[in-house]
Design a protein around this motif. Structure first.
Motif, mmCIF file in Angstrom:
data_model
loop_
_atom_site.group_PDB
_atom_site.id
_atom_site.type_symbol
_atom_site.label_atom_id
_atom_site.label_comp_id
_atom_site.label_asym_id
_atom_site.label_seq_id
_atom_site.Cartn_x
_atom_site.Cartn_y
_atom_site.Cartn_z
ATOM 1 N N LYS A 59 0.435 -5.459 -10.405
ATOM 2 C CA LYS A 59 -0.795 -6.046 -10.955
ATOM 3 C C LYS A 59 -1.384 -7.020 -9.930
ATOM 4 O O LYS A 59 -0.676 -7.541 -9.073
ATOM 5 C CB LYS A 59 -0.480 -6.831 -12.227
ATOM 6 C CG LYS A 59 -0.053 -6.001 -13.395
ATOM 7 C CD LYS A 59 0.270 -6.909 -14.581
ATOM 8 C CE LYS A 59 0.766 -6.120 -15.766
ATOM 9 N NZ LYS A 59 1.256 -7.007 -16.849
ATOM 10 N N ASN A 60 -2.657 -7.271 -10.082
ATOM 11 C CA ASN A 60 -3.368 -8.292 -9.299
ATOM 12 C C ASN A 60 -3.262 -8.085 -7.786
ATOM 13 O O ASN A 60 -3.074 -9.046 -7.033
ATOM 14 C CB ASN A 60 -2.882 -9.693 -9.681
ATOM 15 C CG ASN A 60 -3.042 -9.946 -11.146
ATOM 16 O OD1 ASN A 60 -4.081 -9.621 -11.728
ATOM 17 N ND2 ASN A 60 -2.029 -10.501 -11.782
ATOM 18 N N GLN A 61 -3.393 -6.837 -7.357
ATOM 19 C CA GLN A 61 -3.396 -6.558 -5.928
ATOM 20 C C GLN A 61 -4.644 -7.164 -5.303
ATOM 21 O O GLN A 61 -5.679 -7.242 -5.940
ATOM 22 C CB GLN A 61 -3.375 -5.048 -5.690
ATOM 23 C CG GLN A 61 -2.140 -4.383 -6.241
ATOM 24 C CD GLN A 61 -2.179 -2.877 -6.072
ATOM 25 O OE1 GLN A 61 -2.862 -2.363 -5.188
ATOM 26 N NE2 GLN A 61 -1.445 -2.181 -6.925
ATOM 27 N N GLN A 62 -4.537 -7.596 -4.045
ATOM 28 C CA GLN A 62 -5.667 -8.244 -3.392
ATOM 29 C C GLN A 62 -5.987 -7.572 -2.060
ATOM 30 O O GLN A 62 -6.179 -8.238 -1.047
ATOM 31 C CB GLN A 62 -5.358 -9.721 -3.212
ATOM 32 C CG GLN A 62 -5.158 -10.407 -4.543
ATOM 33 C CD GLN A 62 -5.069 -11.903 -4.421
ATOM 34 O OE1 GLN A 62 -5.394 -12.480 -3.379
ATOM 35 N NE2 GLN A 62 -4.638 -12.546 -5.481
ATOM 36 N N ALA A 63 -6.057 -6.251 -2.089
ATOM 37 C CA ALA A 63 -6.358 -5.497 -0.868
ATOM 38 C C ALA A 63 -7.745 -5.837 -0.337
ATOM 39 O O ALA A 63 -7.951 -5.884 0.874
ATOM 40 C CB ALA A 63 -6.249 -4.005 -1.138
ATOM 41 N N GLY A 64 -8.691 -6.075 -1.241
ATOM 42 C CA GLY A 64 -10.045 -6.420 -0.797
ATOM 43 C C GLY A 64 -10.060 -7.717 -0.028
ATOM 44 O O GLY A 64 -10.722 -7.841 1.008
ATOM 45 N N LYS A 65 -9.301 -8.672 -0.488
ATOM 46 C CA LYS A 65 -9.244 -9.990 0.148
ATOM 47 C C LYS A 65 -8.584 -9.917 1.532
ATOM 48 O O LYS A 65 -9.039 -10.525 2.483
ATOM 49 C CB LYS A 65 -8.458 -10.947 -0.754
ATOM 50 C CG LYS A 65 -8.283 -12.328 -0.211
ATOM 51 C CD LYS A 65 -7.512 -13.179 -1.208
ATOM 52 C CE LYS A 65 -7.177 -14.542 -0.631
ATOM 53 N NZ LYS A 65 -6.326 -15.321 -1.545
ATOM 54 N N HIS A 66 -7.499 -9.139 1.627
ATOM 55 C CA HIS A 66 -6.728 -9.119 2.862
ATOM 56 C C HIS A 66 -7.103 -7.993 3.818
ATOM 57 O O HIS A 66 -6.987 -8.137 5.029
ATOM 58 C CB HIS A 66 -5.235 -9.027 2.542
ATOM 59 C CG HIS A 66 -4.733 -10.216 1.786
ATOM 60 N ND1 HIS A 66 -4.643 -11.474 2.348
ATOM 61 C CD2 HIS A 66 -4.341 -10.351 0.491
ATOM 62 C CE1 HIS A 66 -4.199 -12.329 1.444
ATOM 63 N NE2 HIS A 66 -4.008 -11.674 0.304
ATOM 64 N N TYR A 67 -7.526 -6.828 3.266
ATOM 65 C CA TYR A 67 -7.794 -5.673 4.116
ATOM 66 C C TYR A 67 -9.228 -5.158 4.004
ATOM 67 O O TYR A 67 -9.615 -4.249 4.726
ATOM 68 C CB TYR A 67 -6.840 -4.522 3.767
ATOM 69 C CG TYR A 67 -5.385 -4.885 3.938
ATOM 70 C CD1 TYR A 67 -4.849 -5.056 5.202
ATOM 71 C CD2 TYR A 67 -4.573 -5.071 2.826
ATOM 72 C CE1 TYR A 67 -3.520 -5.394 5.367
ATOM 73 C CE2 TYR A 67 -3.238 -5.410 2.977
ATOM 74 C CZ TYR A 67 -2.718 -5.566 4.249
ATOM 75 O OH TYR A 67 -1.408 -5.902 4.401
ATOM 76 N N GLY A 68 -10.008 -5.699 3.077
ATOM 77 C CA GLY A 68 -11.389 -5.252 2.917
ATOM 78 C C GLY A 68 -11.502 -3.868 2.316
ATOM 79 O O GLY A 68 -12.491 -3.165 2.553
ATOM 80 N N ILE A 69 -10.514 -3.447 1.559
ATOM 81 C CA ILE A 69 -10.536 -2.126 0.928
ATOM 82 C C ILE A 69 -10.221 -2.265 -0.558
ATOM 83 O O ILE A 69 -9.766 -3.313 -1.005
ATOM 84 C CB ILE A 69 -9.510 -1.167 1.578
ATOM 85 C CG1 ILE A 69 -8.092 -1.739 1.467
ATOM 86 C CG2 ILE A 69 -9.864 -0.900 3.029
ATOM 87 C CD1 ILE A 69 -7.014 -0.814 1.962
#
Length: 137
Positions: A59-69
Motif C-alpha cells: 500500500k501507499n507506493q510512492q513511485a511518482g514521487k521517487h521515479y516519476g512513474i
C-alpha cells in the motif's frame, strides 16, 4: 471442454525494471485469451508474489514521487477485479517484516470481491507444478 492453467510468478522489485509491471499486465490480459480458444475451453490464471516481488503489492507506493512513474498499486488492484487467484508468499512476508496490513489484499473500494491469499511457499509451488504455462518475472 479443456482448462488451460496459467501461472505468473512475480519475484522482482516493483521499480527500476519493467519485469513486474509486465507480469501484472500479462496476468490481467490473460482473461481475454478465451476469445481465441474453442467454445467451452477456459483459462484459469493465478499470480504469485515471492521474494522481492512481495513489494509490488504494498500500500501507499510512492513511485511518482521517487521515479516519476505510476505505481503498481493500481495494477495490483486490477488483478483483484478479475478471476485471478492472487497468492502471496508468507515466508517472504515474514522475512521482510510485512503483514497483510501493509499490502493490497482487496479491491473493495473498486467493487471487487476477490481477496489476495497469504500462503506458504509450498502452496505456490503446487500452483506452479499444476500450471500448463508458467511465466517468471
Amino acid at each position: 471442454m479443456a482448462t488451460k492453467k496459467l501461472a505468473f510468478v512475480v519475484r522482482s522489485l516493483p521499480y527500476k525494471t519493467e519485469a513486474s509491471r509486465l507480469a501484472l499486465t500479462h496476468a490481467i490480459s490473460s482473461q481475454t485469451v478465451e476469445i481465441y480458444l474453442n467454445d467451452g475451453d477456459l483459462v484459469e490464471a493465478s499470480i504469485s508474489y515471492v521474494g522481492d516481488g512481495v513489494f509490488n503489492i504494498m500500500k501507499n507506493q510512492q513511485a511518482g514521487k521517487h521515479y516519476g512513474i505510476t505505481t503498481n498499486e493500481g495494477h495490483a488492484k486490477n488483478t483483484l477485479l478479475l478471476d485471478l487467484r492472487v497468492l502471496i508468499c508468507k515466508e517472504d512476508l515474514d522475512k521482510f517484516g510485512l503483514t497483510g496490513e501493509n499490502l493490497i489484499m482487496d479491491a473493495d473500494d473498486l467493487g471487487g470481491d476477490m481477496k489476495a491469499n497469504i500462503v506458504s511457499y509450498s502452496e505456490i509451488q503446487k500452483e506452479m507444478e499444476t500450471a500448463d504455462h508458467l511465466l517468471f518475472c
